[in-house]
Design an enzyme around this catalytic site. Sequence first.
Site, PDB file in Angstrom:
ATOM      1  N   ASN A   1     -10.331   2.230   2.421  1.00 46.61           N
ATOM      2  CA  ASN A   1     -10.208   2.207   1.239  1.00 46.61           C
ATOM      3  C   ASN A   1     -11.145   0.836   0.718  1.00 46.61           C
ATOM      4  O   ASN A   1     -11.540   1.585  -0.529  1.00 46.61           O
ATOM      5  CB  ASN A   1      -8.477   1.801   0.952  1.00 46.61           C
ATOM      6  CG  ASN A   1      -8.613   1.239  -0.240  1.00 46.61           C
ATOM      7  OD1 ASN A   1      -8.196   2.331  -0.914  1.00 46.61           O
ATOM      8  ND2 ASN A   1      -7.910   0.213  -1.060  1.00 46.61           N
TER       9      ASN A   1
ATOM     10  N   GLU B   1       0.956  -1.264  -0.235  1.00 49.04           N
ATOM     11  CA  GLU B   1      -0.275   0.064  -0.233  1.00 49.04           C
ATOM     12  C   GLU B   1       0.770   0.995  -0.134  1.00 49.04           C
ATOM     13  O   GLU B   1       0.338   2.181  -0.586  1.00 49.04           O
ATOM     14  CB  GLU B   1      -1.051   0.397   0.947  1.00 49.04           C
ATOM     15  CG  GLU B   1      -2.129  -1.401   1.266  1.00 49.04           C
ATOM     16  CD  GLU B   1      -2.669  -1.178   0.006  1.00 49.04           C
ATOM     17  OE1 GLU B   1      -3.526  -0.386  -0.345  1.00 49.04           O
ATOM     18  OE2 GLU B   1      -2.482  -2.384  -0.741  1.00 49.04           O
TER      19      GLU B   1
END
Length: 472
Positions: A341, A275
């Site tokens: 997210n 990420e």
Amino acid sequence: MNVVIHWFRRDLRISDNTALAEAARLGNRVVPVFILEDSLRTGPDVGAGRLAFLLQSAESLRKNLAELGCPLIIRSGRSEDIIPRLCGETGARAVFANKRYEPYAQARDRRLGETLFRAGVEFKLYKDAVVWEEAEILTQTGKPYTVFTPYSKAWKLRPIPPPRPKFKPVPAGPAPALPSEVLPVDPAVFGHPCRQTLPPAGERAALDLLRQFMAGPVLDYSAQRNFPAIAGTSQLSPHLRAGTIGIRTILREWQSARATATAAQTASSEVFLNELIWREFYAQVLSNFPHVTKGAFRPEYDRLQWSQNQEHFQAWCAGRTGYPIVDAAMRCLNATGTLHNRLRMIVAMFLTKDLLLNWQWGERYFMQQLVDGDMAANNGGWQWSAGTGTDAAPYFRIFNPVTQGEKFDPEGRFVRQWVPELTAFPAETIQQPWEDPLYLAKSKYPVRMVQHDVQRDLCLAMFQAVKNPPHP
Ligand SMILES: Cc1cc2nc3c(=O)[nH]c(=O)nc-3n(C[C@H](O)[C@H](O)[C@H](O)COP(=O)(O)OP(=O)(O)OC[C@H]3O[C@@H](n4cnc5c(N)ncnc54)[C@H](O)[C@@H]3O)c2cc1C
């Protein structure tokens, strides 16, 4: 002793700050400066939450510097006017700052560099926000990567640098007395009242979050990170945005957390590194392909015939689409300025693939709401979801908001938290309340505004028209 200015921008911290450490390294007297740019309070994408978080972070920085006996000079206005003036007032022969990657910031820095050069002042910019920047990781043919997986492999082959030393001002005589403004911590002063409940700001708060995350959740990240009702992610993005934490500090803590982990935990935490690499990937996309801020990465997709339905857009913004997971997410975003997210992907897909509205409308709305609103990551996330970007989900991959809700909020905990109209619904129907007799009988919840299956076909046809245009 030389006097130099360190200009704080998106790096509001005294630890692991590259330009600040360099400014102090040679025994210079460092004059720390923060400028509340006019554009931060007047631009079209100003987010009250992000501005409040920034003001609170600057206030925390001011206190940290004061403890070191180094007063932060605060000004508001245009940095292009203020920095040259401050050089004159302090006798500084160099200005240190960390690099920014947004096209407007780069253009501003180029202009300022020329002005300072003419005045005989050096403008020294350092890579700091990312580990590897625009032209450092290239393909074998010397081109920027446009696909994430090979980029991340190349990224991982490189060594991870250690944090920069914490700032220590050199002991010096009394600092020249400079006037400094007092910053409000409430953006209402600038006509942007913040109605969002924000996370704690400042360097200390960022470090606390980091340590908490590395003490446990990071080792189970891969399994937990997709469930919005669970605090399975780091929540560091507002701090990375304001620069209240350094990327090298995060990576060092990540390495330490893995030192005693099992093989399964190590694998799980590797997903967290991915990420962080996505963040760097989008930063280099923005630097190398600045046209993404104006349109689709693949220009053919600028011809998509998006809907212009304002009513649909307003309902999406307000969380009144009739799709529970979408509405819960949008209400959470509006109330807190943060969004998980998975939910960002769901609502972005819904805006573009169900409502057939231009991804740029959503991109702008997000920038107005998000505390972590970041041009590179936001643009990348929107273009990925719309299917118009570099490493985009192919346009025919369309999330079904019902099955996404069932998979990632299986008991409906997140929906119940944000959509009180649905609290009485059982887990079986909470993601599709129209299947429940309660829906018609009792709930005040909005009727779904579109039918997913119908919209899916319309979306595919919209993309097909661009991919295979009819012959004239
Ligand atoms: C439509 C859309 C818009 C987005 N807008 C933004 C934005 O404006 N600002 C922003 O920081 N992130 C954005 N993201 C990425 C991601 O959703 C957030 O970074 C993440 O939710 C922040 O939560 P966290 O700090 O707990 O992340 P964690 O899961 O703990 O990840 C750690 C860090 O990695 C970075 N990161 C994680 N996922 C991504 C990603 N997909 N792309 C880029 N960086 C990532 C962030 O800096 C994050 O803080 C967007 C994603 C989408 C799909």
